[in-house]
Design an enzyme around this catalytic site. Structure first.
Site, short mmCIF file in Angstrom:
data_model
loop_
_atom_site.label_atom_id
_atom_site.label_comp_id
_atom_site.label_asym_id
_atom_site.label_seq_id
_atom_site.Cartn_x
_atom_site.Cartn_y
_atom_site.Cartn_z
N HIS A 107 0.80 -1.23 0.00
CA HIS A 107 0.00 0.00 0.00
C HIS A 107 0.84 1.28 0.00
O HIS A 107 0.53 2.24 0.70
CB HIS A 107 -0.96 0.01 1.19
CG HIS A 107 -2.03 -1.04 1.13
ND1 HIS A 107 -2.53 -1.54 -0.06
CD2 HIS A 107 -2.71 -1.68 2.12
CE1 HIS A 107 -3.47 -2.43 0.20
NE2 HIS A 107 -3.59 -2.54 1.52
N HIS A 176 -9.76 1.85 0.60
CA HIS A 176 -9.62 0.71 1.51
C HIS A 176 -10.68 0.74 2.62
O HIS A 176 -10.37 0.45 3.78
CB HIS A 176 -8.22 0.68 2.11
CG HIS A 176 -7.73 -0.68 2.47
ND1 HIS A 176 -8.33 -1.44 3.46
CD2 HIS A 176 -6.72 -1.44 1.98
CE1 HIS A 176 -7.67 -2.59 3.58
NE2 HIS A 176 -6.70 -2.61 2.69
N ASP A 243 -8.25 -12.95 0.95
CA ASP A 243 -7.38 -11.80 0.72
C ASP A 243 -6.77 -12.01 -0.66
O ASP A 243 -5.56 -12.18 -0.81
CB ASP A 243 -6.31 -11.69 1.80
CG ASP A 243 -5.61 -10.33 1.79
OD1 ASP A 243 -5.94 -9.50 0.90
OD2 ASP A 243 -4.74 -10.09 2.63
N GLU A 307 -11.65 -3.92 -3.01
CA GLU A 307 -10.71 -2.92 -3.50
C GLU A 307 -10.48 -3.11 -5.00
O GLU A 307 -9.74 -4.01 -5.41
CB GLU A 307 -9.38 -3.04 -2.74
CG GLU A 307 -9.53 -3.02 -1.23
CD GLU A 307 -8.34 -3.66 -0.54
OE1 GLU A 307 -7.20 -3.21 -0.80
OE2 GLU A 307 -8.54 -4.62 0.23
#
Length: 355
Positions: A107, A176, A243, A307
């Protein structure tokens, strides 16, 4: 009709600036966004009984966002998601980024776009934030000018991303936000029904970097093309959670990619995007140690993220079928103009409707 109000949210330490909050309100939806990290701090929607709840995890005061926390509601970049070993080569030169997630860069690094103050401009139906990321920030090449726009239309929140680079550089921007359609502070998301319109996903290694395989979802736990109740689905497949990047059919025009339905409240979240991927994350690393709004704590699986973005680590995996569309490297004004409507714009529509 959309109203936009502006207020002080808090002051940064050592006189580093004032963080403002912008409240966008229609007859169906209220959204609060602060200039620190372009962060969505609140999103209020009524249920089928007409009772309003805040559906995003986060904090009531600025101090919460300045502590170590898992990117609640923020815009992340320059490159969202993980870059393997924090390195990449571009135009024959190797770049080293900060390592902040196991052996990888995550990120945008130690001080990514979520940890900076943006410059706001109020619009008739929203707010636009801008900043200049200097050449070399967090190890990335070139100066990058960035604009993030939030606009509201009825029950529809649109987030638009735009960037302009002085030289070739990786760019991958996303929001996010962590959602719980039962209301933030609810203990889990197990009773949420999830649909993701993707025929393939990216398997990952033990550090959550894609292995390079683009795998079909057919016959796997990743087949979410028809609604699944999340808790039962995780139990059935003995999964810790999701994830993972789901592979979409990126296009110049925004298209549907995901839907989450909460039967108890009747709330539905739909996501539309121009991006080639969506990272579905089920809050696997939340551990109940953070105290959020109204004294809520956020245990594991108490929120989910959708996302929309370029594929993770694409900067190191530019091999078929991973193409320049999934890569997110932009070169100056011309390439910026050409890519803007494809994936750099990353038009996301997050629509709340009652069902």
């Amino acid at each position: 009709m959309v109203s936009v109000t502006r207020a002080v949210f808090g002051d940064l330490p050592l006189g580093a600036g004032t963080v403002e909050k912008f409240q966008l309100q229609s007859d169906q939806l209220r959204v609060d966004i602060i200039s620190w990290g372009c962060t969505i701090t609140g999103l209020e929607v009524k249920d089928r009984q007409g009772r309003a709840s805040d559906l995003v995890l986060g904090f009531a005061e600025l101090e919460g966002y300045l502590q170590k926390q898992p990117y609640f509601g923020a815009v992340v970049g320059r490159v969202a998601n993980r870059i393997a070993k924090g390195t990449f080569t571009l135009d024959g030169k190797e770049y080293q980024l900060a390592i902040n997630n196991g052996p990888n860069s995550l990120h945008g690094g130690v001080r990514g776009f979520d940890k900076v103050l943006w410059t706001p401009q109020v619009l008739s139906n929203g707010v636009e934030f801008s900043r200049v990321s200097p050449d070399g920030e967090e190890g990335y090449p070139g100066e990058l000018k960035v604009w993030v726009t939030y606009t509201l239309d009825g029950g529809e929140l649109v987030i638009n991303y735009r960037a302009q680079a002085s030289q070739a550089t990786p760019v991958n921007l996303t929001n996010h936000s962590y959602f719980n359609l039962a209301g933030q502070g609810s203990p889990n998301i197990y009773d949420h029904e999830v649909t993701i319109e993707a025929d393939a996903f990216l398997p990952v290694d033990e550090t959550l970097i894609p292995t390079g395989e683009v795998a079909p979802v057919q016959g796997t736990a990743f087949d979410l093309r028809k609604p699944v109740e999340l808790g039962k689905h995780l139990q059935e497949f003995h999964m810790n959670g999701f994830d993972h990047n789901f592979c979409l059919k990126g296009s110049k025009e925004k298209r549907f990619c995901a839907r989450v339905h909460h039967a108890g409240s009747g709330r539905v979240l739909e996501v539309y995007t121009t991006q080639p991927g969506v990272q579905f994350y089920t809050g696997n690393f939340l551990d109940g140690t953070l105290k959020g709004k109204s004294g809520a704590v956020y245990p594991k699986h108490s929120g989910f993220c959708l996302e929309t973005q370029n594929w993770p680590d694409a900067v190191n995996q530019l091999t078929p079928p991973c193409t320049a569309q999934h890569f997110g490297v932009y070169r100056g004004h011309l390439a910026h103009s050409a890519c803007r409507q494809r994936n750099l714009s990353a038009l996301i529509r997050q629509q709340m409707v009652e069902k």
